[in-house]
Write a protein that holds these residues in place. Sequence first.
Motif, PDB file in Angstrom:
ATOM      1  N   SER A 242      36.356  45.862  44.879  1.00  0.00           N
ATOM      2  CA  SER A 242      36.464  44.717  43.978  1.00  0.00           C
ATOM      3  C   SER A 242      35.127  44.439  43.303  1.00  0.00           C
ATOM      4  CB  SER A 242      36.926  43.478  44.766  1.00  0.00           C
ATOM      5  OG  SER A 242      36.926  42.336  43.948  1.00  0.00           O
TER       6      SER A 242
ATOM      7  N   GLN B 135      40.990  40.507  33.595  1.00  0.00           N
ATOM      8  CA  GLN B 135      39.690  39.853  33.725  1.00  0.00           C
ATOM      9  C   GLN B 135      39.789  38.597  34.595  1.00  0.00           C
ATOM     10  OE1 GLN B 135      36.558  40.394  32.990  1.00  0.00           O
ATOM     11  NE2 GLN B 135      35.887  38.344  33.599  1.00  0.00           N
TER      12      GLN B 135
ATOM     13  N   SER C   6      41.445  33.714  42.155  1.00  0.00           N
ATOM     14  CA  SER C   6      41.691  34.615  43.288  1.00  0.00           C
ATOM     15  C   SER C   6      42.777  34.045  44.191  1.00  0.00           C
ATOM     16  CB  SER C   6      40.417  34.828  44.104  1.00  0.00           C
ATOM     17  OG  SER C   6      39.534  35.702  43.442  1.00  0.00           O
TER      18      SER C   6
ATOM     19  N   HIS D 145      34.754  44.754  39.218  1.00  0.00           N
ATOM     20  CA  HIS D 145      34.553  43.566  38.390  1.00  0.00           C
ATOM     21  C   HIS D 145      33.089  43.318  38.028  1.00  0.00           C
ATOM     22  CE1 HIS D 145      38.647  41.949  38.294  1.00  0.00           C
ATOM     23  NE2 HIS D 145      38.773  42.296  39.565  1.00  0.00           N
ATOM     24  N   GLN D 146      32.152  43.721  38.914  1.00  0.00           N
ATOM     25  CA  GLN D 146      30.752  43.395  38.673  1.00  0.00           C
ATOM     26  C   GLN D 146      29.892  44.623  38.378  1.00  0.00           C
ATOM     27  OE1 GLN D 146      29.052  40.760  41.606  1.00  0.00           O
ATOM     28  NE2 GLN D 146      30.963  39.593  41.841  1.00  0.00           N
TER      29      GLN D 146
ATOM     30  N   ASN E  35      34.020  37.665  43.855  1.00  0.00           N
ATOM     31  CA  ASN E  35      33.582  37.567  42.463  1.00  0.00           C
ATOM     32  C   ASN E  35      33.344  36.125  42.011  1.00  0.00           C
ATOM     33  OD1 ASN E  35      33.756  40.474  41.760  1.00  0.00           O
ATOM     34  ND2 ASN E  35      35.894  40.159  42.308  1.00  0.00           N
TER      35      ASN E  35
ATOM     36  N   ASN F  48      38.985  37.690  39.555  1.00  0.00           N
ATOM     37  CA  ASN F  48      37.627  37.419  39.103  1.00  0.00           C
ATOM     38  C   ASN F  48      37.423  35.913  38.916  1.00  0.00           C
ATOM     39  OD1 ASN F  48      35.050  38.418  38.302  1.00  0.00           O
ATOM     40  ND2 ASN F  48      35.581  37.969  36.172  1.00  0.00           N
TER      41      ASN F  48
END
Length: 535
Positions: free
Chosen positions: A114, A84, A91, A118-119, A169, A88
Amino acid sequence: MSLLNVRDLTVTFRQDGKANQAVKGVSFSVGRGETVALVGESGSGKSVSALSTVALLGDSAEVGGSVTYDGQEMIGAKDKLLRQVRGNDISFIFQEPMTSLNPLHTIEKQLGESLELHQGLTRGAARARVLELLEKVGIRDAQSRLNAYPHELSGGQRQRVMIAMALANKPDILIADEPTTALDVTIQAQILELLNELKESENMGLLFITHDLGVVQRFADTVCVMKNGEIVEQGPAKAVFDAPQHEYTKKLLAARAVGVPTPVPAGAKEIVAADKLRVWFPIKSGLMKRVTGHVKAVNEASLSVRAGETLGIVGESGSGKTTLALAIMRLIGSEGGITYQGEDVRLWSTKKLRSLRREMQIVFQDPYGSLSPRMSCAEIISEGLGVHGKPEGQSARELVSEVMEEVGLDPATMDRYPHEFSGGQRQRIAIARAMILRPKLVVLDEPTSALDMTVQVQIVDLLRELQRKYGLAYLFISHDLNVVRAMSHKMIVMRQGDIVEAGTSEDLFERPQTDYAKTLLSAALELKAGGPTLD
């Protein structure tokens, strides 16, 4: 309040029953909107400390102490939490984007993955976000770059893509590990300004790892100076630069290639000259592969270099610097005149060119990439003797021993392999490989850019001493203009294949005539010395 807190960090690598402690009790913190710089020579523990923050070291690393992000302990954290946080919340931007970008995937795919991971964005939403990111990091005509592969972008563009990936992110902490070392000075300035602007606009914390103190002085809020795995000095950047306390910090600040080359002897013989040299690469298209255009790498370049003289060649990536040098060495085809010691070498036979190969040698930028990992130091240095022959009465090992001493290496190490030497030592091996043939012309293609500041100074001093001793002619290609000034008697400035300015080093640095030369020199002054720009 600090977002990232590192306290008493230790890292020990264990291999084959041996323990090597790479980081010893390191402590620092990074807050929102703050730039913290870790500086020091290669092997000081900078990158290992940064990678430890999100457990990116291998299984051979034993990590102790404490690393907390937003109050959560990272050392020993479960994989779910680490996944996580990585990419995120924290970086990374690495030094060489070509090793970090997948050569088989387009820019859109690499950035979009990515965002989707992540999103949870849909493909359409991810595409819109990718365009937004590319525009934010200064990629022109971003729409046309979506389907480009990494090799189709310049070094500066690839680094901008890496920054876009790191920002995708909206991380709280950005860790930049030598992000500008391999870039031209003007591109360096653009990337650093971009990082600074993004840090402020996104209110990120920035952990900046570098050996370039000029960059640190200009951009960092806090400086941590590392040596042998420890922080030997830490404090506000202004205080550290104005009044360094530790002897090692003073040594780093003093490490700058200075001085001027030894004057060229009166009546020195011309070694090599080019007259209206042109290198155009054909562009072929269609079923019949007809030539539809040309990549004009070098356009009508004229120059000359005498014994004991250095010609500095500067310009941005893609300006034709290395292509010009390779054409002069007859390693690629060209049109126009090339003379070596007064003889036109364009008409020489392959057999006759062999003698030219002995007398023209090259030293490359990456001392590790240019040395075979399967050959010992002695085998690497003596390889040319097997091709061109050696003087009577001496063995190859005797010649290797002599040249190793000459370049500051211990002959007792000649049976070691490249990975057993430091970066500076590997570059000395590359220089020894060229010098053992006693050449008259040496092309130095970015020979110091991958090295620490203190090692750069040592290599510059060595090259100047070898030139003085043997009357060598140098073609010195670099984007570090401070090193060029310390090495070169004359300079040419290249842009898009053209020589836009030429003259003595003093004239070009003190009285540049073209706008491009002024821009180039201004960027170098700002980055390396924090000094004023040229009018």
